[in-house]
Write an enzyme that holds these catalytic residues in place. Structure first.
Site, mmCIF file in Angstrom:
data_model
loop_
_atom_site.group_PDB
_atom_site.id
_atom_site.type_symbol
_atom_site.label_atom_id
_atom_site.label_comp_id
_atom_site.label_asym_id
_atom_site.label_seq_id
_atom_site.Cartn_x
_atom_site.Cartn_y
_atom_site.Cartn_z
ATOM 1 N N HIS A 169 0.831 -1.201 0.000
ATOM 2 C CA HIS A 169 0.000 0.000 0.000
ATOM 3 C C HIS A 169 0.870 1.257 0.000
ATOM 4 C CE1 HIS A 169 -3.592 2.255 2.009
ATOM 5 N NE2 HIS A 169 -3.497 2.514 0.730
ATOM 6 N N ASP A 228 7.163 7.334 -20.705
ATOM 7 C CA ASP A 228 7.388 7.306 -22.151
ATOM 8 C C ASP A 228 8.840 6.919 -22.425
ATOM 9 O OD1 ASP A 228 8.959 9.661 -21.805
ATOM 10 O OD2 ASP A 228 7.304 10.960 -22.402
ATOM 11 N N HIS A 272 5.409 17.634 -14.673
ATOM 12 C CA HIS A 272 6.479 16.839 -15.282
ATOM 13 C C HIS A 272 7.765 16.982 -14.474
ATOM 14 C CE1 HIS A 272 8.687 14.701 -18.337
ATOM 15 N NE2 HIS A 272 9.567 15.685 -18.375
ATOM 16 N N TRP A 284 3.797 13.729 -22.845
ATOM 17 C CA TRP A 284 3.412 13.717 -21.425
ATOM 18 C C TRP A 284 2.907 12.368 -20.961
ATOM 19 C CZ3 TRP A 284 1.482 17.821 -24.527
ATOM 20 C CH2 TRP A 284 2.244 18.991 -24.423
ATOM 21 N N ASN A 291 3.544 10.000 -18.914
ATOM 22 C CA ASN A 291 4.235 9.542 -17.702
ATOM 23 C C ASN A 291 3.229 9.522 -16.564
ATOM 24 O OD1 ASN A 291 6.971 9.608 -18.941
ATOM 25 N ND2 ASN A 291 6.489 11.784 -19.089
#
Length: 166
Positions: free
Chosen positions: A20, A28, A100, A123, A125
């Site tokens: 957890h 990418d 990012h 983007w 990710n």
């Protein structure tokens, strides 16, 4: 061979260690992965596998309570945003913003495992925060009351909730 299961031994082993709040970062092809990271490199050709392919498989293998990603996914890459919404509809998971820069400088160093795709999708990710099965830990007949977060996730799963980045 294991039908309907992850065949990549390193990936299967890494997922089996999750607890957890552990973080799985799916990236990418160009993401700057820290040198000391538990890196699982699946990308072998531009677009293969795509980050969404990996997310679809992980959706079947891992309970996730939060998916963190840059706001640009929603604002500048709506096709990717809709695909990720479709993948995680009914999972009970939240969407949260992580820039990012934060994904690169902070979350990449916290992630228990980083999976690199072959995606050239801008983007693409995503930090997946592992959870537990919200139904298994607190059974209906027990006298133990689940925390509100478990109640909310259960309800979202039952209602086939579509996650939204706020």
């Amino acid at each position: 061979m294991r039908p309907e299961r992850i065949l990549h031994p390193q990936l299967a082993a890494a997922l089996s260690t999750l607890g957890h709040t552990d973080i799985i970062l799916v990236t990418d092809a160009g993401f700057p992965i820290p040198a000391n990271a538990n890196r699982i490199d699946l990308g072998f050709w531009p677009g293969i596998p795509d980050v969404t392919d990996i997310l679809r498989v992980l959706r079947q293998e891992v309970f996730v309570e939060d998916i963190q990603f840059a706001r640009e996914v929603r604002d500048c890459n709506p096709d990717l945003y809709r695909q990720v919404q479709d993948i995680y509809t009914g999972s009970g998971a939240d969407f949260s913003e992580a820039s990012h820069e934060r994904l690169c400088s902070e979350i990449a160093h916290q992630a228990k495992v980083i999976i690199r795709s072959g995606s050239f999708n801008p983007w693409a990710n995503f930090a997946l925060v592992a959870s537990t099965d919200p139904f298994a830990w607190f059974s209906e007949g027990s006298n133990v009351q689940p925390l509100p977060a478990y109640v909310t996730r259960r309800q979202r799963i039952k209602e086939n909730y579509v996650p939204q980045l706020k």
